[in-house]
Design a protein around this motif. Sequence first.
Motif, short mmCIF file in Angstrom:
data_model
loop_
_atom_site.label_atom_id
_atom_site.label_comp_id
_atom_site.label_asym_id
_atom_site.label_seq_id
_atom_site.Cartn_x
_atom_site.Cartn_y
_atom_site.Cartn_z
N PRO A 103 15.18 -86.07 -10.93
CA PRO A 103 14.23 -86.81 -10.08
C PRO A 103 12.79 -86.54 -10.49
O PRO A 103 12.51 -85.49 -11.08
CB PRO A 103 14.53 -86.25 -8.69
N PRO A 104 11.90 -87.52 -10.19
CA PRO A 104 12.17 -88.79 -9.52
C PRO A 104 12.85 -89.78 -10.46
O PRO A 104 12.40 -89.98 -11.59
CB PRO A 104 10.77 -89.28 -9.14
N GLY A 107 17.73 -94.15 -7.50
CA GLY A 107 18.44 -93.52 -6.40
C GLY A 107 19.94 -93.74 -6.37
O GLY A 107 20.66 -92.98 -5.71
N VAL A 111 23.43 -91.75 -4.73
CA VAL A 111 24.17 -92.45 -3.68
C VAL A 111 25.64 -92.59 -4.06
O VAL A 111 26.55 -92.28 -3.27
CB VAL A 111 23.55 -93.84 -3.42
N GLU A 122 20.10 -81.31 -9.23
CA GLU A 122 18.81 -81.87 -9.63
C GLU A 122 18.09 -80.96 -10.62
O GLU A 122 17.98 -79.75 -10.41
CB GLU A 122 17.92 -82.09 -8.40
N LYS A 323 8.40 -91.23 -1.12
CA LYS A 323 9.49 -90.30 -0.79
C LYS A 323 10.00 -89.55 -2.01
O LYS A 323 10.72 -88.56 -1.88
CB LYS A 323 10.65 -91.06 -0.13
N TYR A 324 9.65 -90.03 -3.21
CA TYR A 324 10.12 -89.37 -4.42
C TYR A 324 9.30 -88.11 -4.70
O TYR A 324 8.07 -88.11 -4.51
CB TYR A 324 9.99 -90.31 -5.62
#
Length: 354
Positions: A103-104, A107, A111, A122, A323-324
């Motif tokens: 990340p980022p 998404g 999921v 991550e 939000k990232y």
Amino acid sequence: MSVLDLARAEIRALSPYSSARMEAQGGTVLLNANESSRPPNIPGGDGLNRYPDPQPRALVDALAELYDSGPDRILVTRGSDEAIDLLVRAFCRAGEDAVLISPPTFGMYAVCARIQNAAVIESPLEPSGALRADTLLAAVTPSTKLVFVCTPNNPTGNLIGHDVLAHLARELSGRAVLVVDEAYAEFSGAPSATSLIDAHDNVAVLRTLSKAWSLAGARVGALVARPEVIGLLRRIIPPYPLPSPCVDAALGALSYEGRRVQRHHLQEILGERARMFAALPGLPGVRDVLPSHANFLTVRFDDPAGTYRRLIAAGIVVRDVTKYPGLEDALRITVGTGNENDRVLAVLRAGAGA
């Protein structure tokens, strides 16, 4: 060791569903699929009473030529999303295996993993957006089955070097599948990771017609990988993944005339991207513009929430990526037409006092 040794044993042993269309080789009176024998009375309805080919040969051949691969290395899917989901379901045991992401990034990797009850590990990108191969490899565990790398990366727009991808493929051999997402590759001019597949059976490349080929609404994507990986995923893909109109749209886009138009659109986007990249830094409230090899620019603002509201009030929808991690002050702006981009610049030029 074969890459299939990394896959779930029950998927390797699975007998795939044999669809009626797969059994219709050479038939002219088709009475085996419980279809209607008459087409619907709607415009363009001819042929819609029949199920489409599971993997339309003409489209597979066109995509193989486009991606400089062989037809046996192509799986046509509903966008890249379906290919991501298929990979996770084929290689990750629920509650036991894991995927690794940086990340980022996009998404859907996380999921799809969480839907499968696979763990998500991550290994964040550097603040500059760079991916450090040694850092990523240090995060690989014995349970890691898939490593997702997006290049150009969404939402930062940066490229991962071909030499870095080759290094990762070598180091992950026998340990995990390297999944390279090239959804934005056409905007970068960089060499494709498909060239790594000959030497590395653990490389799979995601491609899509949604971006540079203007077919987001048709949902046509592809996975490029070794034939054994394609064969594995064909065991679990739904029987008829692509509707006939979507196949026709894709073949039209990949025709001689379609490719001519696509080249024109691509050059237009690249020109507008350069214009926006030059214009944005001088506007009120713009803190930074991240260099991009994709069809978008991620922009840092002094007041991203306020900027987002002003753009919405003007009828302009951009992507809030605050939000990232590392992008808490950023909005992602797709490169539009010249007129659309002018509207964005006008709103930003007016500043917070508008």
